[in-house]
Design an enzyme around this catalytic site. Structure first.
Site: not given
Ligand code: IMP
Ligand code: MG
Length: 186
Positions: A104-106, A108-110, A136, A164
């Protein structure tokens, strides 16, 4: 470092993680993954579109044999998660009994990752782990285990190196923090 003004999206971009910092994180992750999977073969599952650049750099540094496959999940509009992930491109490979590494790139909330992991678990893999460039924490809502994280970041919206903002800025070789122009322009 001068910020980049993004007139189209009404944002300014401030350098956050340099290409060197990213390369160091990729090297460390590749070494960890290669050591953990020594003697085994991986099926690396790249989550499009954001992870394309990270995955391309990561797999070139892995020393274990591997196959690559791609999935696509969409849950974002602008800088906000819609909370409803949709898998718009499915795995082509047979995953049963294989060692899966989701790239994955990031996270966040998952939410999108947990939906993907649930689907992949149903395929009956021998193992299933997650490698993300950026972890994050601030908005985490789903209980997902990130096995390998390159850079831990508390908050903010970041772009570049595959990430992006409304489809823009994926091509940047460094990672920038994006914030509304009104919040910081002098
Ligand atoms: P989650 O479901 O909220 O964890 O969202 C995961 C996906 O949202 C990531 O794979 C990214 O594609 C996108 N995303 C989350 N945070 C950011 C960000 O700061 N910049 C760009 N894309 C992001
Ligand atoms: Mg993504």
């Amino acid at each position: 470092m001068k910020p980049i003004y993004d007139e189209k999206n009404g944002m300014q971009l401030q350098l956050l993680y340099s290409r060197q910092r990213i390369a160091d994180a990729v090297d460390r992750l590749a070494a960890e993954v290669s050591a953990d999977y020594a003697g085994r073969e991986l099926l690396v599952i790249v989550v499009l579109q954001g992870a394309f650049m990270f995955a391309a750099d990561l797999v070139r540094k892995l020393t274990v044999p591997l196959n690559l496959d791609f999935v696509r999940i969409a849950s974002y509009q602008g800088t906000e998660s819609t909370g409803k992930p949709v898998t718009t491109m499915q795995l082509k490979s047979y995953a049963r009994g294989r060692h899966l590494l989701v790239v994955e790139d990031i996270v966040d909330t998952g939410i999108s990752l947990s939906a993907l992991l649930r689907d992949l678990q149903e395929e009956g893999p021998a193992s299933l782990r997650v490698c993300t460039l950026i972890d994050k924490h601030e908005r985490r809502r789903a209980d997902v285990r990130v096995d390998y994280a390159g850079i831990v970041c508390e908050s903010g919206f970041v772009v570049g190196y595959g990430l992006d903002l409304n489809g823009d800025w994926r091509q940047l070789p460094d990672i920038y923090h994006a914030e509304p122009v009104s919040a910081g322009r002098d």
